[in-house]
Design a protein around this motif. Structure first.
Motif, PDB file in Angstrom:
ATOM      1  N   MET A 191    -132.880  87.542  49.637  1.00  0.00           N
ATOM      2  CA  MET A 191    -131.682  88.315  49.879  1.00  0.00           C
ATOM      3  C   MET A 191    -130.531  87.345  50.161  1.00  0.00           C
ATOM      4  O   MET A 191    -130.686  86.402  50.912  1.00  0.00           O
ATOM      5  N   LYS A 192    -129.399  87.612  49.532  1.00  0.00           N
ATOM      6  CA  LYS A 192    -128.241  86.739  49.687  1.00  0.00           C
ATOM      7  C   LYS A 192    -127.393  87.188  50.863  1.00  0.00           C
ATOM      8  O   LYS A 192    -127.167  88.373  51.058  1.00  0.00           O
ATOM      9  N   THR A 193    -126.921  86.197  51.557  1.00  0.00           N
ATOM     10  CA  THR A 193    -126.029  86.497  52.675  1.00  0.00           C
ATOM     11  C   THR A 193    -124.596  86.465  52.171  1.00  0.00           C
ATOM     12  O   THR A 193    -124.311  86.037  51.048  1.00  0.00           O
ATOM     13  N   ASP A 194    -123.694  86.917  53.018  1.00  0.00           N
ATOM     14  CA  ASP A 194    -122.275  86.897  52.659  1.00  0.00           C
ATOM     15  C   ASP A 194    -121.805  85.469  52.427  1.00  0.00           C
ATOM     16  O   ASP A 194    -120.991  85.208  51.538  1.00  0.00           O
ATOM     17  N   LYS A 195    -122.360  84.566  53.210  1.00  0.00           N
ATOM     18  CA  LYS A 195    -121.970  83.154  53.086  1.00  0.00           C
ATOM     19  C   LYS A 195    -122.388  82.605  51.717  1.00  0.00           C
ATOM     20  O   LYS A 195    -121.629  81.907  51.062  1.00  0.00           O
ATOM     21  N   ASP A 196    -123.642  82.943  51.277  1.00  0.00           N
ATOM     22  CA  ASP A 196    -124.142  82.494  49.979  1.00  0.00           C
ATOM     23  C   ASP A 196    -123.284  83.032  48.845  1.00  0.00           C
ATOM     24  O   ASP A 196    -122.980  82.333  47.880  1.00  0.00           O
ATOM     25  N   GLU A 197    -122.910  84.293  48.944  1.00  0.00           N
ATOM     26  CA  GLU A 197    -122.073  84.907  47.911  1.00  0.00           C
ATOM     27  C   GLU A 197    -120.705  84.242  47.840  1.00  0.00           C
ATOM     28  O   GLU A 197    -120.161  84.037  46.759  1.00  0.00           O
ATOM     29  N   LYS A 198    -120.172  83.893  48.999  1.00  0.00           N
ATOM     30  CA  LYS A 198    -118.858  83.245  49.054  1.00  0.00           C
ATOM     31  C   LYS A 198    -118.934  81.863  48.386  1.00  0.00           C
ATOM     32  O   LYS A 198    -118.055  81.482  47.615  1.00  0.00           O
ATOM     33  N   VAL A 199    -120.014  81.112  48.645  1.00  0.00           N
ATOM     34  CA  VAL A 199    -120.196  79.788  48.053  1.00  0.00           C
ATOM     35  C   VAL A 199    -120.325  79.907  46.541  1.00  0.00           C
ATOM     36  O   VAL A 199    -119.729  79.141  45.782  1.00  0.00           O
ATOM     37  N   GLU A 200    -121.122  80.901  46.062  1.00  0.00           N
ATOM     38  CA  GLU A 200    -121.279  81.103  44.621  1.00  0.00           C
ATOM     39  C   GLU A 200    -119.956  81.472  43.973  1.00  0.00           C
ATOM     40  O   GLU A 200    -119.636  81.016  42.882  1.00  0.00           O
ATOM     41  N   LYS A 201    -119.169  82.286  44.628  1.00  0.00           N
ATOM     42  CA  LYS A 201    -117.877  82.711  44.086  1.00  0.00           C
ATOM     43  C   LYS A 201    -116.940  81.516  43.967  1.00  0.00           C
ATOM     44  O   LYS A 201    -116.232  81.363  42.980  1.00  0.00           O
ATOM     45  N   GLU A 202    -116.992  80.598  44.961  1.00  0.00           N
ATOM     46  CA  GLU A 202    -116.148  79.398  44.922  1.00  0.00           C
ATOM     47  C   GLU A 202    -116.547  78.479  43.772  1.00  0.00           C
ATOM     48  O   GLU A 202    -115.708  77.844  43.146  1.00  0.00           O
TER      49      GLU A 202
END
Length: 178
Positions: A1-12
């Protein structure tokens, strides 16, 4: 499960970054450019030095391969000289056959010594147990006198070079009588 932090890093990672313009003093900029040129020069020289070393090693390897047997060949020429003298003596119809045989035996001794000097040794065969790594069976003879698989006769000598089989011995081995 992805955390909000992981999603933010992927988006960057996915979004292209804008190039930043930074202000540097001209003297610092020139210093960086000079250092870059110096490192590039060192890299090019090191690469050329490495390439030259590789080429030199290749040449030395080829020379080693070409001349590795020079000493052995020189020794073989001495044996050949002695054989030529023997043939010449025989062709001049010298009737000293004992002397001729003695000369041939001396040449054989010289040749065996040359082989020994270069790490070549005969494979022991007679009365030894058959070894497929060292022996090649040409004949089998039925007998009760020796154990089955024992070498009874050697037709051609085998040789080892530094412990490795150079040529297998051609042999006759014992087979149980039926």
């Amino acid at each position: 499960m992805k955390t909000d932090k992981d999603e933010k890093v992927e988006k960057e990672k996915k979004t292209p970054k804008k190039e930043k313009t930074i202000k540097v003093k001209e003297s610092e900029y020139q210093k960086i450019v000079d250092e870059l040129a110096e490192y590039k020069d060192k890299y090019v020289r090191l690469f050329a030095e490495f390439d030259n070393a590789r080429k030199r090693m290749d040449r030395e390897k080829q020379d080693f391969i070409k001349f590795a047997n020079e000493g052995v060949m020189s020794d073989l020429l001495e044996v050949l000289d002695n054989l030529e003298r023997s043939v010449q003596a025989a062709s001049e119809k010298h009737e000293d056959y004992e002397g001729f045989i003695k000369g041939i035996e001396l040449i054989m001794a010289q040749f065996y010594e040359l082989l020994k000097k270069n790490g070549v040794e005969p494979i022991e065969t007679t009365s030894k147990k058959f070894d497929p790594n060292c022996h090649e069976v040409l004949l089998q003879a039925e007998t009760d006198e020796v154990e089955e698989g024992t070498v009874m006769e050697e037709f051609q000598k085998g040789y080892l070079l530094g412990g490795k089989v150079l040529r297998t011995a051609k042999v006759k081995i014992a087979k149980k009588k039926e």
